[in-house]
Scaffold this motif. Structure first.
Motif, mmCIF file in Angstrom:
data_model
loop_
_atom_site.group_PDB
_atom_site.id
_atom_site.type_symbol
_atom_site.label_atom_id
_atom_site.label_comp_id
_atom_site.label_asym_id
_atom_site.label_seq_id
_atom_site.Cartn_x
_atom_site.Cartn_y
_atom_site.Cartn_z
ATOM 1 N N GLU A 144 32.181 28.974 21.325
ATOM 2 C CA GLU A 144 31.548 30.199 21.834
ATOM 3 C C GLU A 144 31.143 30.087 23.304
ATOM 4 O OE1 GLU A 144 28.310 27.926 19.498
ATOM 5 O OE2 GLU A 144 30.464 28.380 19.321
ATOM 6 N N THR A 145 30.949 28.869 23.803
ATOM 7 C CA THR A 145 30.574 28.700 25.213
ATOM 8 C C THR A 145 31.691 28.060 26.031
ATOM 9 O OG1 THR A 145 29.567 26.541 24.711
ATOM 10 C CG2 THR A 145 28.131 28.493 24.653
ATOM 11 N N GLY A 146 32.843 27.819 25.394
ATOM 12 C CA GLY A 146 33.891 27.041 26.030
ATOM 13 C C GLY A 146 34.415 27.608 27.333
ATOM 14 N N LEU A 147 34.640 28.911 27.399
ATOM 15 C CA LEU A 147 35.174 29.488 28.631
ATOM 16 C C LEU A 147 34.166 29.420 29.775
ATOM 17 C CD1 LEU A 147 37.208 32.570 27.359
ATOM 18 C CD2 LEU A 147 38.018 30.271 27.917
ATOM 19 N N GLU A 148 32.894 29.553 29.460
ATOM 20 C CA GLU A 148 31.877 29.397 30.500
ATOM 21 C C GLU A 148 31.854 27.960 31.019
ATOM 22 O OE1 GLU A 148 30.184 31.691 32.132
ATOM 23 O OE2 GLU A 148 31.426 33.063 30.947
#
Length: 441
Positions: free
Chosen positions: A319-323
């Motif tokens: 859920e936070t990977g792209l950030e």
């Protein structure tokens, strides 16, 4: 002793980062011979490590005293078409296993993009692919046999020594020497390869939709550029007559000449001229063109890699990977570093393997590479704190600096693993410096 032995010799891993000298090399052919080697070493107060093709970048398989080489323990030994399982000797290389499964009309569900590793090495380090219902190889393991540190042969399945199966699927080589591994398989199937370049902005904007719409998605960002190579692999059924592989000339041009020979020569030359790397990356990323083909799964999943590199890879929460990826790019562009290899981006569903990097959480993997002759330390040191700040779990077989105290907070069942290790290897016959760092004494 009936095992094949040689005089003391040396060992070095594929990347050249780990080595050992003065080793006794033993080539057992079966579990009984492995057990004999282990009991002898235990009595003498020596250690044993089974090191296959050396494709781990860390010292996870580095031997101290006895180097157990599994080259005589290869091939499929059992096929159960009712249960849809296949059992193979643990020294079998993944590429050979894929070919034998192919002959049987069978396939693994998913796999990584390199197939040089032995089956034992691949599952012990948490080798994974991208997407699918089970990205990691270990999540496809339904049975195994290993020789413990006391020289006992233990078989594990859902109905026999289930606790051993649970934890030994990613066992780091710390619980025993794997001798056979049983995988859940499925009918041989086709994958459609859809490869095309995208801009950074477009690729990240489309990422969630792409991973939802395709069975497997892999992306590569070229540092110093705004370009991504995207690979989407939807399943294309089990009718093998529908395959439309690349023409031989195109496969040779793209995968042999350009991706290995030319890329290898270019990145080696750029080590001497690092100021030219940004322009070279931008130029190379602009040359990427689309291609589409359909072939048997393992021929699409795996790629031959002859250019030797060094790698660090972490799994961060999906859920936070792209950030996290955006944060990595910002840090890199502020650093002034030059890197000629792309950053690889993959995803994995949560699994139930206690020491898997995707244990109980959907994950996004970020893999950072350098040429073997480039100094990787500053680049990896820049990225690793970002990974750690986002609860990243390092790939066990790739460069990282975490130790036992760091890992305890990342793996809820590490205590269970250590308890089983105490039971199966109380005298630390399988210890080495890496395991002492990540697991403690």
């Amino acid at each position: 002793m009936s095992t094949s032995q040689t005089a003391p010799t040396s060992w070095r891993n594929w990347s050249g980062l780990e080595s050992a000298t003065g080793l006794e090399v033993v080539r057992p052919a079966d579990a009984a011979e492995v057990a004999e080697v282990v009991r002898s070493a235990r009595t003498a107060g020596r250690t044993v490590k089974s090191a296959g093709t050396g494709h781990s970048f860390t010292g996870i398989a580095t031997p101290r005293h006895v180097h157990l080489l599994p080259e005589r323990m290869r091939g499929i030994v059992a096929v159960d078409r009712d249960a849809m399982t296949v059992t193979a000797l643990a020294g079998t290389q993944l590429k050979a296993f894929n070919a034998e499964l192919d002959d049987l009309g069978l396939s693994l569900h998913n796999m990584g993009d390199i197939a040089e590793q032995t089956l034992a090495g691949a599952i012990s380090t948490g080798t994974h692919g991208t997407g699918g219902r089970a990205a990691g190889l270990a999540a496809q393991v339904v049975g195994l046999e290993l020789v413990t540190g006391t020289g006992e042969t233990v078989r594990a399945s859902a109905t026999e020594n289930a606790d051993v199966l649970d934890l030994a699927r990613v066992g780091l080589g710390a619980l025993g020497v794997l001798t056979t591994i049983t995988f859940a398989v499925e009918p041989l199937f086709l994958l459609r390869a859809e490869e095309r370049p995208m801009t950074w902005t477009d690729a990240l904007a489309a990422f969630d939709d792409l991973t939802a719409e395709h069975d497997h998605v892999d992306m590569y960002w070229f540092p110093h550029s705004d370009r991504m190579l995207t690979k989407r692999n939807p399943r294309a059924g089990t009718d093998l007559s529908a395959a439309e592989p690349l023409p031989r000339w195109r496969a040779w041009l793209d995968d042999d000449l350009l991706s290995n020979a030319v890329f290898g020569a270019q990145t080696a030359a750029l080590n001497a001229f690092p100021r030219a790397i940004p322009a070279a990356n931008r130029f190379a990323s602009r040359l990427l063109g689309p291609r589409t083909y359909t072939d048997i799964a393992h021929r699409v999943f795996t790629t031959e890699r002859r250019v030797v590199f060094r790698e660090m890879e972490y799994a961060v929460p999906r859920e936070t990977g792209l950030e996290v990826l955006r944060e990595c790019r910002t840090a890199f562009e502020r650093s002034g570093l030059t890197v000629s290899f792309p950053v690889e981006i993959r995803v994995a569903p949560a699994d139930d393997v206690p020491l898997s990097t995707s244990y109980e959480r959907d994950s996004l993997y970020l893999a950072f590479h350098t040429h073997r002759r480039a100094d990787h330390r500053a680049y990896f040191a820049l990225m690793e704190p970002i990974m750690r700040a986002h609860a990243g779990r390092p790939h066990w077989g790739k460069v990282h600096t975490l130790a036992a105290d760091d890992l305890a907070g990342l793996y809820p069942r590490l205590g269970d693993f250590l308890t089983l290790r105490e039971r199966l290897d109380p005298d630390r016959v399988f210890a080495n410096a890496y395991l002492e760092r990540v697991l403690g004494a």
